[in-house]
Design an enzyme around this catalytic site. Structure first.
Site, PDB file in Angstrom:
ATOM      1  N   HIS A  44      64.983  40.661  56.432  1.00 16.13           N
ATOM      2  CA  HIS A  44      64.802  39.207  56.446  1.00 16.13           C
ATOM      3  C   HIS A  44      65.413  38.531  55.219  1.00 16.13           C
ATOM      4  O   HIS A  44      65.656  37.335  55.235  1.00 16.13           O
ATOM      5  CB  HIS A  44      63.334  38.818  56.655  1.00 16.13           C
ATOM      6  CG  HIS A  44      62.440  38.981  55.466  1.00 16.13           C
ATOM      7  ND1 HIS A  44      61.642  40.094  55.281  1.00 16.13           N
ATOM      8  CD2 HIS A  44      62.211  38.170  54.411  1.00 16.13           C
ATOM      9  CE1 HIS A  44      60.953  39.947  54.173  1.00 16.13           C
ATOM     10  NE2 HIS A  44      61.285  38.796  53.619  1.00 16.13           N
ATOM     11  N   ASP A  74      62.410  45.982  59.296  1.00 14.65           N
ATOM     12  CA  ASP A  74      62.688  44.981  58.270  1.00 14.65           C
ATOM     13  C   ASP A  74      63.406  45.588  57.073  1.00 14.65           C
ATOM     14  O   ASP A  74      63.082  45.304  55.924  1.00 14.65           O
ATOM     15  CB  ASP A  74      61.410  44.259  57.832  1.00 14.65           C
ATOM     16  CG  ASP A  74      61.708  42.970  57.066  1.00 14.65           C
ATOM     17  OD1 ASP A  74      62.823  42.425  57.218  1.00 14.65           O
ATOM     18  OD2 ASP A  74      60.845  42.516  56.305  1.00 14.65           O
ATOM     19  N   SER A 149      60.483  39.727  48.086  1.00 16.23           N
ATOM     20  CA  SER A 149      60.864  40.507  49.258  1.00 16.23           C
ATOM     21  C   SER A 149      62.055  41.389  48.968  1.00 16.23           C
ATOM     22  O   SER A 149      63.051  40.939  48.405  1.00 16.23           O
ATOM     23  CB  SER A 149      61.208  39.589  50.438  1.00 16.23           C
ATOM     24  OG  SER A 149      60.062  38.976  50.945  1.00 16.23           O
TER      25      SER A 149
END
Length: 178
Positions: A44, A74, A149
């Site tokens: 992402h 992911d 992230s």
């Protein structure tokens, strides 16, 4: 030194002039996987980007090439062409023997700020937050914020045992309060 800052851009076309140009899309973190210049991050972080730049801890920046991605997990792998002065790959640990209560570090670049480290504990294993096919999270109370992230969740031995990828919060600011 193994954790990196990733910025992305998206290619857009001006409908009036038909000129194409890149606009900033977002940012996140990643970590150096090996001596060949492979960087692991979350899918992402780079999804929808036409360009990504990886900035090392020493400030050098490199254009990144997407090597592969696994959206169902992911995960994404980038490659940077670092010659001399390659950053060391982060040591890889194992998450299957984590214990609730074990201390961990979350390393990344929240809000675009470089080299951030927070400490916490493993709060739960196998956490399901209905985020899709990659549910099976390590829950930690270490502060995770936007931009973390793709960064490393590391053991107290400095080995990566997970990837910072989600915030579950009740607040509207998206901050690490939950």
């Amino acid at each position: 030194d193994s954790v990196v800052f990733i910025t992305t851009a998206e290619r857009v076309v001006d409908p009036w002039t038909r000129n194409a140009y890149d606009v900033p899309r977002g940012n996140g973190s990643g970590f150096v996987w090996d001596q060949l210049g492979h960087v692991v991050t979350n899918n992402h972080v780079i999804a929808g980007a036409s360009r990504a730049v990886v900035r090392l801890a020493d400030g050098r920046a490199f254009a990144a090439r997407l090597v592969g991605r696994a959206p169902e997990h992911d995960l994404a792998v980038l490659h940077i062409g670092v010659g001399a002065g390659r950053p060391p790959p982060i040591p890889i640990g194992a998450s299957n023997d984590l214990r609730v209560g074990q201390s961990v570090f979350a390393i990344g670049n929240p809000f675009g700020l470089g080299g951030s480290v927070t400490v916490g504990i493993v709060s739960a294993r196998g956490r399901n937050i209905n985020a899709g096919p990659y549910d099976n999270f390590i829950q930690t109370d270490a502060a995770i914020n936007q931009g973390n992230s793709g960064g490393a969740l590391a053991s107290m031995n400095g080995e990566v045992i997970g990837i910072n990828s989600a915030i579950l919060t009740g607040g509207q600011d998206g901050g690490s309060i939950g």
